[in-house]
Design a protein around this motif. Structure first.
Motif, PDB file in Angstrom:
ATOM      1  N   ARG A 116       0.841  -1.208   0.000  1.00 52.32           N
ATOM      2  CA  ARG A 116       0.000   0.000   0.000  1.00 52.32           C
ATOM      3  C   ARG A 116       0.877   1.261   0.000  1.00 52.32           C
ATOM      4  O   ARG A 116       0.589   2.223  -0.691  1.00 52.32           O
ATOM      5  N   ILE A 117       1.956   1.253   0.777  1.00 53.92           N
ATOM      6  CA  ILE A 117       2.854   2.406   0.826  1.00 53.92           C
ATOM      7  C   ILE A 117       3.591   2.567  -0.500  1.00 53.92           C
ATOM      8  O   ILE A 117       3.721   3.672  -1.020  1.00 53.92           O
ATOM      9  N   ARG A 118       4.071   1.461  -1.081  1.00 54.97           N
ATOM     10  CA  ARG A 118       4.785   1.526  -2.364  1.00 54.97           C
ATOM     11  C   ARG A 118       3.888   2.091  -3.464  1.00 54.97           C
ATOM     12  O   ARG A 118       4.316   2.925  -4.250  1.00 54.97           O
ATOM     13  N   VAL A 119       2.651   1.631  -3.520  1.00 56.08           N
ATOM     14  CA  VAL A 119       1.713   2.064  -4.554  1.00 56.08           C
ATOM     15  C   VAL A 119       1.318   3.531  -4.370  1.00 56.08           C
ATOM     16  O   VAL A 119       1.106   4.245  -5.348  1.00 56.08           O
ATOM     17  N   SER A 120       1.259   3.997  -3.123  1.00 55.84           N
ATOM     18  CA  SER A 120       0.823   5.372  -2.861  1.00 55.84           C
ATOM     19  C   SER A 120       1.813   6.406  -3.387  1.00 55.84           C
ATOM     20  O   SER A 120       1.443   7.547  -3.648  1.00 55.84           O
ATOM     21  N   GLY A 121       3.086   6.033  -3.511  1.00 62.16           N
ATOM     22  CA  GLY A 121       4.090   6.967  -3.988  1.00 62.16           C
ATOM     23  C   GLY A 121       4.567   7.940  -2.919  1.00 62.16           C
ATOM     24  O   GLY A 121       5.327   8.854  -3.203  1.00 62.16           O
TER      25      GLY A 121
END
Length: 114
Positions: free
Chosen positions: A46-51
């Motif tokens: 989720r953190i990786r995808v959020s940018g």
């Protein structure tokens, strides 16, 4: 269940609130907790995808005792140097001194009043 630590830089309120479901916010934008492998993978994804800009640390046996990951940091690079993590920043290409200063003409400087 391994410990994880997440440090964020100016996250969106939605991500910050979502992380509070799983982790304790020890100080503003610093999250700590124990999660199983499946939940920690979900949180990291989720953190990786959020940018968002984030630093992630998890427990690891051997070496220095933890793994690190940087997300969303364009100029920071994490390097594993024989089990020791080093964070370095990319440099911008420097401009030649002559181009920075340009033509310097003493005649354009007003005389001092002393």
């Amino acid at each position: 269940m391994p410990w994880i630590v997440i440090s964020l830089s100016a996250p969106k309120p939605a991500l910050r609130g979502w992380l509070k479901r799983y982790l304790v916010e020890m100080s503003p934008m610093l999250f700590v907790g124990k999660l199983d492998a499946r939940t920690s993978a979900l949180v990291f994804q989720r953190i990786r995808v959020s940018g968002e800009k984030a630093s992630l640390a998890t427990v690891r046996k051997g070496g220095i005792g933890f793994d690190m990951e940087l997300c969303g940091s364009g100029n920071a690079v994490l390097t594993d140097f024989d089990g020791l993590f080093l964070v370095s920043t990319k440099r911008k290409q420097s401009v030649k001194a002559e181009e920075k200063i340009g033509d310097f003409d003493n005649a354009n400087i007003p005389p001092s009043k002393h």
